[in-house]
Design an enzyme around this catalytic site. Structure first.
Site, short mmCIF file in Angstrom:
data_model
loop_
_atom_site.label_atom_id
_atom_site.label_comp_id
_atom_site.label_asym_id
_atom_site.label_seq_id
_atom_site.Cartn_x
_atom_site.Cartn_y
_atom_site.Cartn_z
N LYS A 11 0.82 -1.22 0.00
CA LYS A 11 0.00 0.00 0.00
C LYS A 11 0.86 1.27 0.00
CE LYS A 11 -3.99 -2.24 2.18
NZ LYS A 11 -5.05 -2.12 3.23
N TYR A 51 -12.36 -1.45 -4.00
CA TYR A 51 -12.87 -1.66 -2.64
C TYR A 51 -14.40 -1.51 -2.57
CZ TYR A 51 -8.24 -2.00 -0.50
OH TYR A 51 -6.98 -2.42 -0.12
N ASN A 114 -2.14 0.17 6.63
CA ASN A 114 -1.61 -1.09 7.16
C ASN A 114 -0.73 -1.87 6.18
OD1 ASN A 114 -3.65 -1.92 5.53
ND2 ASN A 114 -4.82 -3.01 7.09
N HIS A 117 -2.15 -5.36 1.34
CA HIS A 117 -3.45 -6.00 1.11
C HIS A 117 -3.22 -7.47 0.81
CE1 HIS A 117 -7.41 -6.84 -0.61
NE2 HIS A 117 -6.78 -7.45 -1.59
N GLU A 128 -9.44 -9.91 -8.09
CA GLU A 128 -8.50 -8.81 -7.84
C GLU A 128 -7.27 -8.91 -8.75
OE1 GLU A 128 -7.82 -9.04 -3.61
OE2 GLU A 128 -9.89 -8.48 -3.16
N1 UDP Z 1 -9.78 -0.38 7.12
C1 UDP Z 1 -9.85 0.84 7.78
N2 UDP Z 1 -10.53 0.89 8.98
C2 UDP Z 1 -11.11 -0.20 9.54
C3 UDP Z 1 -11.03 -1.43 8.88
C4 UDP Z 1 -10.35 -1.49 7.66
O1 UDP Z 1 -9.35 1.85 7.29
O2 UDP Z 1 -11.71 -0.08 10.63
C5 UDP Z 1 -9.05 -0.45 5.83
C6 UDP Z 1 -7.69 -1.15 5.97
O3 UDP Z 1 -6.77 -0.52 5.08
C7 UDP Z 1 -8.03 -2.56 5.54
C8 UDP Z 1 -9.04 -2.29 4.41
O4 UDP Z 1 -9.81 -1.20 4.90
O5 UDP Z 1 -6.89 -3.26 5.11
C9 UDP Z 1 -9.95 -3.44 4.06
O6 UDP Z 1 -10.60 -3.90 5.25
P1 UDP Z 1 -10.73 -5.45 5.58
O7 UDP Z 1 -11.68 -5.57 6.72
O8 UDP Z 1 -11.05 -6.18 4.31
O9 UDP Z 1 -9.27 -5.83 6.11
P2 UDP Z 1 -8.13 -6.72 5.44
O10 UDP Z 1 -8.78 -7.79 4.63
O11 UDP Z 1 -7.28 -5.78 4.60
O12 UDP Z 1 -7.34 -7.26 6.61
MG MG Z 2 -10.21 -7.68 3.15
#
Ligand code: UDP
Ligand code: MG
Length: 140
Positions: A11, A51, A114, A117, A128
């Protein structure tokens, strides 16, 4: 896309901080083969499309702004149980909950920024991967 493949993005936070090389090294040392990869930048429209599944979530606007804020590295990875093992390698969404040594524990700044992805299912890995790469760009 075959079921032993997953899709990842390094990211904008991690690319900007210069961590892309270290993260790719960790991914390869964990046994993943890179079969497609590029440095690219998502427009807000493209990030929103990628997204779209999170459209109703409160963090959607912030996520789209962040993911279009700078260059990313997109890649398709191959390994047995790729999706499952890669989620393990990256760690929990929130770095505060990520196990020591995972990519997010090492490089993520916050739950939003974070570092990486990882696709969450074989179906989404295929969707994707095709979002970013054509079949001829996958060389594995
Ligand atoms: N995210 C965020 N706030 C939250 C949860 C998720 O900004 O409370 C963002 C974060 O960058 C995350 C992405 O949205 O990686 C997608 O969320 P998901 O729940 O799918 O998490 P992931 O699969 O990436 O662990
Ligand atoms: Mg996810």
């Amino acid at each position: 896309m075959a079921t032993n493949r997953t899709f990842t993005m390094i990211k904008p936070d991690a690319v900007a901080a210069g961590h892309a090389g270290a993260i790719l090294k960790q991914i390869q040392e964990a046994g993943f083969k890179i079969i497609a990869m590029k440095l690219t930048k998502l427009s807000p429209e493209k990030a929103g499309e990628f997204y779209a599944v999170h459209k109703e979530r409160p963090f959607y606007g912030e996520l789209v702004a962040f993911m279009s804020s700078g260059p990313i590295v997109a890649a398709v990875l191959e390994k047995e149980k790729a999706v499952k093992d890669f989620r393990k390698l990256i760690g929990a969404t929130n770095p505060a909950d990520a196990k020591p040594g995972t990519i997010r524990a090492l490089y993520a700044k916050s739950i939003g920024e974070n570092a990486v992805h990882g696709a969450d299912s074989n179906k989404n890995a295929a969707i994707e991967g095709s979002f970013h790469f054509s079949a001829v760009e996958m060389v594995g």
